[in-house]
Design an enzyme around this catalytic site. Structure first.
Site, short mmCIF file in Angstrom:
data_model
loop_
_atom_site.label_atom_id
_atom_site.label_comp_id
_atom_site.label_asym_id
_atom_site.label_seq_id
_atom_site.Cartn_x
_atom_site.Cartn_y
_atom_site.Cartn_z
N TYR A 158 0.84 -1.21 0.00
CA TYR A 158 0.00 0.00 0.00
C TYR A 158 0.87 1.25 0.00
CZ TYR A 158 -3.54 3.25 1.92
OH TYR A 158 -4.39 4.31 2.14
N LYS A 183 1.22 4.04 -2.89
CA LYS A 183 0.80 5.43 -2.64
C LYS A 183 1.97 6.41 -2.82
CE LYS A 183 -3.63 5.12 -1.47
NZ LYS A 183 -4.71 5.86 -2.11
N1 LIG Z 1 -9.45 5.65 5.99
C1 LIG Z 1 -8.21 6.03 6.21
O1 LIG Z 1 -7.74 6.04 7.37
C2 LIG Z 1 -7.34 6.46 5.07
C3 LIG Z 1 -6.09 6.99 5.39
C4 LIG Z 1 -5.27 7.41 4.36
C5 LIG Z 1 -5.70 7.32 3.06
N2 LIG Z 1 -6.93 6.79 2.76
C6 LIG Z 1 -7.32 6.74 1.37
O2 LIG Z 1 -8.61 7.25 1.21
C7 LIG Z 1 -9.23 6.66 0.06
C8 LIG Z 1 -10.62 6.19 0.39
O3 LIG Z 1 -10.54 5.21 1.40
P1 LIG Z 1 -11.68 5.01 2.49
O4 LIG Z 1 -10.98 4.96 3.78
O5 LIG Z 1 -12.81 5.94 2.27
O6 LIG Z 1 -12.10 3.50 2.13
P2 LIG Z 1 -13.53 2.76 2.14
O7 LIG Z 1 -14.45 3.35 3.12
O8 LIG Z 1 -13.19 1.31 2.23
O9 LIG Z 1 -14.10 3.10 0.69
C9 LIG Z 1 -13.44 2.65 -0.46
C10 LIG Z 1 -14.30 2.96 -1.66
O10 LIG Z 1 -13.60 2.57 -2.83
C11 LIG Z 1 -14.38 1.58 -3.54
N3 LIG Z 1 -13.42 0.68 -4.19
C12 LIG Z 1 -12.51 -0.12 -3.60
N4 LIG Z 1 -11.82 -0.79 -4.52
C13 LIG Z 1 -12.30 -0.41 -5.73
C14 LIG Z 1 -12.01 -0.76 -7.07
N5 LIG Z 1 -11.06 -1.66 -7.37
N6 LIG Z 1 -12.72 -0.17 -8.07
C15 LIG Z 1 -13.68 0.74 -7.79
N7 LIG Z 1 -14.00 1.12 -6.53
C16 LIG Z 1 -13.33 0.54 -5.52
C17 LIG Z 1 -15.28 0.95 -2.46
O11 LIG Z 1 -16.47 0.37 -2.98
P3 LIG Z 1 -16.52 -1.17 -3.48
O12 LIG Z 1 -15.91 -1.99 -2.39
O13 LIG Z 1 -17.98 -1.42 -3.72
O14 LIG Z 1 -15.72 -1.19 -4.73
C18 LIG Z 1 -15.61 2.20 -1.65
O15 LIG Z 1 -16.59 2.96 -2.32
C19 LIG Z 1 -8.26 5.58 -0.41
O16 LIG Z 1 -7.49 6.08 -1.47
C20 LIG Z 1 -7.39 5.34 0.79
O17 LIG Z 1 -6.11 4.85 0.44
C21 LIG Z 1 -7.75 6.37 3.75
#
Ligand SMILES: NC(=O)c1ccc[n+]([C@@H]2O[C@H](COP(=O)([O-])OP(=O)(O)OC[C@H]3O[C@@H](n4cnc5c(N)ncnc54)[C@H](OP(=O)(O)O)[C@@H]3O)[C@@H](O)[C@H]2O)c1
Length: 268
Positions: free
Chosen positions: A154, A158
């Site tokens: 990851y 990133k």
């Molecule tokens: N949460 C944190 O602490 C955190 C920290 C740093 C960075 N981020 C970044 O924030 C972003 C969003 O993450 P989140 O925390 O909001 O995650 P999340 O709640 O798990 O949501 C992920 C979203 O992406 C979709 N998704 C996953 N894989 C996909 C694929 N191959 N094609 C199309 N859609 C896909 C999921 O829907 P489906 O499963 O239905 O596809 C869901 O809508 C990511 O880039 C993550 O790396 C998050």
């Protein structure tokens, strides 16, 4: 949430928009006056997300370039323009030591986290951005610039996304601004395994709590808007102070009255 800055008349494509940060971005963009085109893999989840917004949506994986081409086509067909691209969908798999990393899952991580953002920008560039300009926001992570246990694939992907952001910013200027937002720990499904075991306990973060998706959406909305018109190639850290928390051991636990400042003027 209605931000003070607008995206009136703009059209945005947001990936990973069925929940978490992507859904919060879609909601914030809509509140700011944009129309949005959404994608995620699970069709039911995506339908529920799109139903509350004036949105079009197409279910599929961003790892499939054909899906991204169709998504771009849908936005153009429905709205006739694509001003903003938000590359938010990501995977944090394969989790564990890199020596155990399965090659197929490693490739999948790079397909979703690095290649898909490039492909989607390429398609949007050809469809609209090249001629009319716009902006791109890639969702990266606070962890992209340092190492840690378990998240090697990851973090590496990133870090590549950070580099891609800067490279594209240089290549696509002046018409298209390309930036990233790097969240710290946010209360979403993806990070549940991190925050849930300690939920309710003190975080030790300078700003006192882990993030909500809306904290990230506010930053993305601002960066995507013309308010950030002279910013490109930048990574905006939105982490509640995670990066500076080591300094907390030196900080007073409660803000108290400051001692009076005495000025010593020469000759006084
Ligand atoms: N949460 C944190 O602490 C955190 C920290 C740093 C960075 N981020 C970044 O924030 C972003 C969003 O993450 P989140 O925390 O909001 O995650 P999340 O709640 O798990 O949501 C992920 C979203 O992406 C979709 N998704 C996953 N894989 C996909 C694929 N191959 N094609 C199309 N859609 C896909 C999921 O829907 P489906 O499963 O239905 O596809 C869901 O809508 C990511 O880039 C993550 O790396 C998050």
């Amino acid at each position: 949430m209605t931000p003070p800055y607008g995206l009136q008349g703009k059209v945005a494509v947001v990936t990973g928009a069925s929940r978490g940060i992507g859904l919060a971005v879609a909601e914030a963009f809509t509140a700011a006056g944009a129309r949005v085109c959404l994608t995620a893999r699970d069709a039911d989840g995506l339908r529920r997300a799109a139903a509350g917004l004036d949105a079009v949506a197409l279910a599929g994986t961003v790892a499939d370039p054909a899906h991204l081409r169709r998504l771009t086509g849908l936005a153009m067909e429905a709205y006739g323009r694509i001003d903003v691209v938000v590359n938010n969908a990501a995977t944090n798999q394969p989790y564990g030591p890199l020596m155990d990393a399965d090659p197929d899952r490693w490739r999948e991580a790079f397909a979703v986290n690095v290649e898909a953002p490039l492909r989607l920008v390429q398609y949007a560039w050809r469809a609209w951005l090249r001629e009319h300009g716009g902006s791109v926001v890639n969702i990266c992570t606070e962890g992209a610039t340092h190492v840690g246990p378990g998240l090697g694939a990851y973090g590496t992907s990133k870090a590549a996304l950070l580099h891609l952001t800067q490279q594209l910013a240089g290549e696509l200027a002046p018409g298209v601004r390309v930036n990233s937002v790097s969240p710290g720990l946010v209360r979403t499904e993806m990070a549940r395994f991190v925050w849930e075991p300690a939920d309710g306990a003190p975080t030790g973060l300078p700003l006192g709590r882990i993030g909500d998706p809306e904290d990230i959406a506010r930053a993305v909305t601002w960066l995507a808007s013309d308010e950030a018109r002279w910013i490109t190639g930048t990574d905006l850290l939105v982490d509640g102070g995670t990066r500076v928390r080591a300094a907390r051991s030196q900080a007073p636990s409660q803000p108290g009255p400051r001692p009076p400042i005495t000025y010593h003027l020469p000759g006084a």
